[in-house]
Write a protein that holds these residues in place. Structure first.
Motif, PDB file in Angstrom:
ATOM      1  N   ALA A  55     -42.079  27.712  33.466  1.00 16.95           N
ATOM      2  CA  ALA A  55     -42.812  26.451  33.297  1.00 16.95           C
ATOM      3  C   ALA A  55     -44.005  26.447  34.244  1.00 16.95           C
ATOM      4  CB  ALA A  55     -41.902  25.270  33.602  1.00 16.95           C
ATOM      5  N   VAL A  56     -45.043  25.718  33.852  1.00 15.64           N
ATOM      6  CA  VAL A  56     -46.214  25.534  34.714  1.00 15.64           C
ATOM      7  C   VAL A  56     -46.606  24.059  34.703  1.00 15.64           C
ATOM      8  CG1 VAL A  56     -47.109  27.884  34.382  1.00 15.64           C
ATOM      9  CG2 VAL A  56     -47.893  26.041  32.897  1.00 15.64           C
ATOM     10  N   ILE A  57     -47.272  23.663  35.770  1.00 17.05           N
ATOM     11  CA  ILE A  57     -47.807  22.308  35.876  1.00 17.05           C
ATOM     12  C   ILE A  57     -49.271  22.349  35.451  1.00 17.05           C
ATOM     13  CG2 ILE A  57     -48.366  20.438  37.486  1.00 17.05           C
ATOM     14  CD1 ILE A  57     -45.376  20.777  37.111  1.00 17.05           C
ATOM     15  N   VAL A  58     -49.674  21.371  34.643  1.00 21.54           N
ATOM     16  CA  VAL A  58     -51.065  21.238  34.221  1.00 21.54           C
ATOM     17  C   VAL A  58     -51.581  19.923  34.787  1.00 21.54           C
ATOM     18  CG1 VAL A  58     -52.647  21.063  32.261  1.00 21.54           C
ATOM     19  CG2 VAL A  58     -50.624  22.541  32.112  1.00 21.54           C
ATOM     20  N   ASN A  59     -52.567  20.017  35.681  1.00 26.78           N
ATOM     21  CA  ASN A  59     -53.124  18.821  36.325  1.00 26.78           C
ATOM     22  C   ASN A  59     -54.588  18.620  35.963  1.00 26.78           C
ATOM     23  OD1 ASN A  59     -50.952  17.691  37.745  1.00 26.78           O
ATOM     24  ND2 ASN A  59     -51.106  19.285  39.290  1.00 26.78           N
ATOM     25  N   GLU A  60     -54.960  18.916  34.732  1.00 23.97           N
ATOM     26  CA  GLU A  60     -56.336  18.716  34.294  1.00 23.97           C
ATOM     27  C   GLU A  60     -56.591  17.228  34.053  1.00 23.97           C
ATOM     28  OE1 GLU A  60     -57.365  21.174  30.972  1.00 23.97           O
ATOM     29  OE2 GLU A  60     -56.476  22.947  31.885  1.00 23.97           O
ATOM     30  N   VAL A  61     -57.853  16.858  34.012  1.00 22.44           N
ATOM     31  CA  VAL A  61     -58.225  15.475  33.718  1.00 22.44           C
ATOM     32  C   VAL A  61     -57.719  15.121  32.323  1.00 22.44           C
ATOM     33  CG1 VAL A  61     -60.185  13.917  33.358  1.00 22.44           C
ATOM     34  CG2 VAL A  61     -60.252  15.634  35.185  1.00 22.44           C
ATOM     35  N   ASN A  62     -57.142  13.946  32.184  1.00 20.11           N
ATOM     36  CA  ASN A  62     -56.588  13.447  30.920  1.00 20.11           C
ATOM     37  C   ASN A  62     -55.425  14.283  30.406  1.00 20.11           C
ATOM     38  OD1 ASN A  62     -58.328  11.245  30.759  1.00 20.11           O
ATOM     39  ND2 ASN A  62     -59.909  12.491  29.813  1.00 20.11           N
ATOM     40  N   ALA A  63     -54.712  14.963  31.275  1.00 21.90           N
ATOM     41  CA  ALA A  63     -53.523  15.708  30.861  1.00 21.90           C
ATOM     42  C   ALA A  63     -52.315  14.806  31.052  1.00 21.90           C
ATOM     43  CB  ALA A  63     -53.387  16.993  31.677  1.00 21.90           C
ATOM     44  N   GLY A  64     -52.034  13.991  30.059  1.00 23.52           N
ATOM     45  CA  GLY A  64     -50.915  13.065  30.148  1.00 23.52           C
ATOM     46  C   GLY A  64     -51.214  11.931  31.110  1.00 23.52           C
ATOM     47  N   ILE A  65     -50.163  11.292  31.601  1.00 20.54           N
ATOM     48  CA  ILE A  65     -50.304  10.149  32.505  1.00 20.54           C
ATOM     49  C   ILE A  65     -50.502  10.638  33.934  1.00 20.54           C
ATOM     50  CG2 ILE A  65     -49.165   8.081  33.400  1.00 20.54           C
ATOM     51  CD1 ILE A  65     -47.552   8.095  30.689  1.00 20.54           C
ATOM     52  N   LEU A  66     -49.576  11.481  34.407  1.00 22.42           N
ATOM     53  CA  LEU A  66     -49.643  11.999  35.784  1.00 22.42           C
ATOM     54  C   LEU A  66     -49.659  13.521  35.815  1.00 22.42           C
ATOM     55  CD1 LEU A  66     -47.106   9.577  37.536  1.00 22.42           C
ATOM     56  CD2 LEU A  66     -49.600   9.504  37.603  1.00 22.42           C
ATOM     57  N   GLY A  67     -50.049  14.142  34.733  1.00 25.58           N
ATOM     58  CA  GLY A  67     -50.016  15.587  34.620  1.00 25.58           C
ATOM     59  C   GLY A  67     -48.944  16.002  33.634  1.00 25.58           C
ATOM     60  N   LEU A  68     -48.875  17.298  33.374  1.00 26.14           N
ATOM     61  CA  LEU A  68     -47.937  17.833  32.389  1.00 26.14           C
ATOM     62  C   LEU A  68     -47.116  18.950  32.994  1.00 26.14           C
ATOM     63  CD1 LEU A  68     -50.437  18.316  29.417  1.00 26.14           C
ATOM     64  CD2 LEU A  68     -48.826  16.432  29.694  1.00 26.14           C
ATOM     65  N   VAL A  69     -45.924  19.127  32.482  1.00 20.18           N
ATOM     66  CA  VAL A  69     -45.160  20.341  32.713  1.00 20.18           C
ATOM     67  C   VAL A  69     -45.005  20.991  31.343  1.00 20.18           C
ATOM     68  CG1 VAL A  69     -42.911  19.169  32.604  1.00 20.18           C
ATOM     69  CG2 VAL A  69     -43.095  21.410  33.688  1.00 20.18           C
ATOM     70  N   VAL A  70     -45.429  22.248  31.239  1.00 23.42           N
ATOM     71  CA  VAL A  70     -45.354  22.998  29.988  1.00 23.42           C
ATOM     72  C   VAL A  70     -44.313  24.086  30.195  1.00 23.42           C
ATOM     73  CG1 VAL A  70     -46.664  24.316  28.291  1.00 23.42           C
ATOM     74  CG2 VAL A  70     -47.794  22.501  29.593  1.00 23.42           C
ATOM     75  N   PHE A  71     -43.393  24.199  29.232  1.00 23.28           N
ATOM     76  CA  PHE A  71     -42.204  25.047  29.385  1.00 23.28           C
ATOM     77  C   PHE A  71     -42.033  25.956  28.178  1.00 23.28           C
ATOM     78  CE2 PHE A  71     -37.481  25.352  28.788  1.00 23.28           C
ATOM     79  CZ  PHE A  71     -37.222  26.191  29.864  1.00 23.28           C
ATOM     80  N   ASN A  72     -41.794  27.244  28.428  1.00 17.68           N
ATOM     81  CA  ASN A  72     -41.459  28.193  27.372  1.00 17.68           C
ATOM     82  C   ASN A  72     -39.941  28.309  27.318  1.00 17.68           C
ATOM     83  OD1 ASN A  72     -40.900  30.399  25.738  1.00 17.68           O
ATOM     84  ND2 ASN A  72     -42.566  31.642  26.542  1.00 17.68           N
ATOM     85  N   SER A  73     -39.352  27.742  26.276  1.00 17.00           N
ATOM     86  CA  SER A  73     -37.890  27.723  26.155  1.00 17.00           C
ATOM     87  C   SER A  73     -37.324  29.008  25.563  1.00 17.00           C
ATOM     88  CB  SER A  73     -37.451  26.551  25.277  1.00 17.00           C
ATOM     89  OG  SER A  73     -37.789  26.803  23.927  1.00 17.00           O
ATOM     90  N   GLY A  74     -38.204  29.873  25.078  1.00 18.35           N
ATOM     91  CA  GLY A  74     -37.743  31.068  24.370  1.00 18.35           C
ATOM     92  C   GLY A  74     -37.741  30.852  22.877  1.00 18.35           C
ATOM     93  N   SER A  75     -37.557  29.614  22.461  1.00 16.92           N
ATOM     94  CA  SER A  75     -37.619  29.285  21.031  1.00 16.92           C
ATOM     95  C   SER A  75     -38.822  28.406  20.727  1.00 16.92           C
ATOM     96  CB  SER A  75     -36.333  28.600  20.577  1.00 16.92           C
ATOM     97  OG  SER A  75     -36.165  27.389  21.271  1.00 16.92           O
ATOM     98  N   GLY A  76     -39.625  28.112  21.736  1.00  8.67           N
ATOM     99  CA  GLY A  76     -40.814  27.302  21.537  1.00  8.67           C
ATOM    100  C   GLY A  76     -41.395  26.844  22.867  1.00  8.67           C
TER     101      GLY A  76
END
Length: 143
Positions: A55-76
């Motif tokens: 998983a990684v944290i995405v802290n770009e401008v307008n990335a969700g409310i307080l940032g995003l966590v993006v996760f590779n589950s292996g199936s998506g």
């Protein structure tokens, strides 16, 4: 007659088991707004997403409310907001990444990144999940 009942039951189960693109984000604690973020997994910051369980944290401008966590589950690829889903927004509402979970520092609640569900079944709301489209090394996250 039994065959007809069995067939009808099977069709009902099949229809309700299908998952559409609808993501239920009804949560009174978190505002709902439109955004779009595109990340490239060939960049070093996002390259861990090329491998399942990362998983990684995405802290770009307008990335969700307080940032995003993006996760590779292996199936998506899943994308969740970093805002604690079971309390009003405050100075301690930004969750932290801990392996395959995120943790809310306000109430110490943890949420599984495979399911988005809290570890405590008493908590009412799961993580705020966003739509994801993957095209090669490009991941588009949007609401």
């Amino acid at each position: 007659m039994k065959f007809v009942k069995f067939t009808n039951l099977f069709l009902l189960l099949f229809l309700f088991a299908c998952e559409g693109d609808n993501i239920n984000n009804n949560n009174p604690f978190l505002p709902n707004f439109s955004f779009q973020v595109t990340i490239n997994t060939s960049f070093p910051l996002y390259s861990p997403l090329q491998f399942p369980g990362n998983a990684v944290i995405v802290n770009e401008v307008n990335a969700g409310i307080l940032g995003l966590v993006v996760f590779n589950s292996g199936s998506g690829i899943f994308a969740y907001d970093l805002a604690c889903p079971n309390q009003t927004l405050s100075s301690c509402s930004t969750m932290t990444l801990q392996g395959i979970e995120v943790k809310c520092p306000c109430d110490e609640a943890t949420y599984n990144l495979f399911t988005g569900l809290p570890s405590d079944p008493q908590l009412r709301y799961p993580l705020r999940r966003y739509r994801v489209e993957v095209a090669g090394a490009t991941i588009r996250i949007f609401n």
